[in-house]
Motif scaffolding. Sequence first.
Motif, short mmCIF file in Angstrom:
data_model
loop_
_atom_site.label_atom_id
_atom_site.label_comp_id
_atom_site.label_asym_id
_atom_site.label_seq_id
_atom_site.Cartn_x
_atom_site.Cartn_y
_atom_site.Cartn_z
N THR A 187 -139.99 21.93 109.27
CA THR A 187 -139.49 22.28 107.94
C THR A 187 -138.07 22.81 108.09
O THR A 187 -137.80 23.64 108.96
CB THR A 187 -140.37 23.35 107.27
N ARG A 188 -137.17 22.29 107.25
CA ARG A 188 -135.78 22.74 107.27
C ARG A 188 -135.51 23.56 106.03
O ARG A 188 -135.82 23.13 104.92
CB ARG A 188 -134.83 21.53 107.29
N TYR A 189 -134.91 24.72 106.21
CA TYR A 189 -134.54 25.56 105.09
C TYR A 189 -133.02 25.69 105.07
O TYR A 189 -132.41 26.08 106.08
CB TYR A 189 -135.20 26.95 105.22
N ALA A 190 -132.41 25.32 103.93
CA ALA A 190 -130.95 25.43 103.80
C ALA A 190 -130.61 26.89 103.52
O ALA A 190 -130.73 27.36 102.39
CB ALA A 190 -130.44 24.53 102.69
N SER A 191 -130.23 27.61 104.55
CA SER A 191 -130.00 29.06 104.39
C SER A 191 -128.64 29.35 103.77
O SER A 191 -128.39 30.47 103.35
CB SER A 191 -130.15 29.78 105.73
N SER A 192 -127.78 28.34 103.69
CA SER A 192 -126.50 28.47 103.02
C SER A 192 -125.94 27.07 102.80
O SER A 192 -126.58 26.08 103.17
CB SER A 192 -125.52 29.28 103.88
N ASP A 193 -124.74 26.99 102.21
CA ASP A 193 -124.08 25.68 102.06
C ASP A 193 -123.63 25.15 103.41
O ASP A 193 -123.28 23.97 103.54
CB ASP A 193 -122.85 25.81 101.16
N LEU A 194 -123.62 26.01 104.41
CA LEU A 194 -123.08 25.65 105.72
C LEU A 194 -124.14 25.18 106.70
O LEU A 194 -123.85 24.41 107.60
CB LEU A 194 -122.36 26.84 106.35
N ALA A 195 -125.36 25.69 106.56
CA ALA A 195 -126.30 25.51 107.66
C ALA A 195 -127.76 25.45 107.22
O ALA A 195 -128.12 25.93 106.15
CB ALA A 195 -126.13 26.65 108.67
N GLU A 196 -128.57 24.85 108.09
CA GLU A 196 -130.02 24.84 107.91
C GLU A 196 -130.67 25.61 109.04
O GLU A 196 -130.10 25.76 110.13
CB GLU A 196 -130.55 23.40 107.93
N ARG A 197 -131.87 26.10 108.76
CA ARG A 197 -132.69 26.75 109.78
C ARG A 197 -134.03 26.04 109.79
O ARG A 197 -134.66 25.88 108.74
CB ARG A 197 -132.86 28.24 109.48
N ALA A 198 -134.46 25.60 110.97
CA ALA A 198 -135.69 24.81 111.08
C ALA A 198 -136.79 25.62 111.74
O ALA A 198 -136.53 26.41 112.64
CB ALA A 198 -135.41 23.55 111.89
N PHE A 199 -138.02 25.38 111.26
CA PHE A 199 -139.18 26.09 111.84
C PHE A 199 -140.40 25.19 111.82
O PHE A 199 -140.44 24.19 111.10
CB PHE A 199 -139.44 27.40 111.09
N CYS A 200 -141.38 25.55 112.64
CA CYS A 200 -142.63 24.79 112.68
C CYS A 200 -143.48 25.19 111.47
O CYS A 200 -143.80 26.37 111.30
CB CYS A 200 -143.40 25.08 113.97
N PRO A 201 -143.89 24.22 110.63
CA PRO A 201 -144.67 24.57 109.44
C PRO A 201 -146.10 25.01 109.75
O PRO A 201 -146.77 25.57 108.88
CB PRO A 201 -144.66 23.28 108.62
N VAL A 202 -146.56 24.78 110.99
CA VAL A 202 -147.91 25.21 111.35
C VAL A 202 -147.93 26.66 111.82
O VAL A 202 -148.71 27.48 111.33
CB VAL A 202 -148.49 24.30 112.46
N CYS A 203 -147.04 27.00 112.76
CA CYS A 203 -147.08 28.35 113.36
C CYS A 203 -145.90 29.22 112.96
O CYS A 203 -145.91 30.43 113.20
CB CYS A 203 -147.18 28.28 114.88
#
Lengths: 144, 147
Positions: B61-77
Amino acid sequence: MTEGRLLQGRCLCGAVTVSVRSEDPRLRACHCDMCRRHTSSMFMSVDTDASTLTVEGPAQSYVSSEWAERGFCGTCGSTLWYGTKHDGTRHLAAGLFDNAAGGPLTLEFFSDRCPSGYELAGDHRRLSTKETIEMFTDADATDE
Amino acid sequence: MNDVTHLTGHCLCGAVEITVSGGHDPRPGICHCRMCQRWSGGVFMCFEAPADAVSVNGDVTRYASSDLAERAFCPVCGSNLWMRNTDDADASFELMPGLFDAALDWPLRSEIYTDNAMAAAQIGGSHPKATRAEYEAKNNYVKGDAG
Ligand SMILES: [Zn+2]
């Protein structure tokens, strides 16, 4: 009874908010392999009165072992808590609160598992892997 | 500094596996900005690997934390996986060192937003350090929520 200071925190995206009371918001850090994998470095928690906790928003829980579960925001992935299954206690991530609620670092678990490139400064108590396991075994995981 | 060692890492539950084949900088950097504290839960760390060296297996899962960048995490854990600029298709990955056992003995590259570090997260050592003002004078940053 509700005693102590009211702490309010939130995840990065703001979808998850937490509210809890704490009389002594001291901090603990854990360097075990599971905490390191989950957080990128170490898990840091604030000591709070778990019975006063309310969580709102899309928090998800992952059961990471027979005894524990880990909370995270399903929208942004922020680390929310480390929870113990036997008593339902959730140890909230320090990052939810500004300056970690101002608390001092008092304890490091698995200090010998901290990667060699960095260390947490200070004269807090440091428990090795052996000492950490003994503490939880002896105390039946009461965490004190 | 570049290291061409082949690295394999995975999230806590194992649903996401990340391989780095090629040059990467085997030195984690620490960021104490408020966004990074909120996301990691404490002390945010990442190391740089060029996009063409990184392959990812598993749902992310990618979360757009700003107009500049995304932060990715595992949607399970929920494991934090990477942070990455989104204004450039070739942007490097800033990967989480905790995913890789090989990172256990890497030295620190740097520490930024040191004046915003939690009282409980003071990092010892002689690595390069920058305050918020020192960092923002030279780099793009997210206005408002950094401090
Ligand atoms: Zn969130």
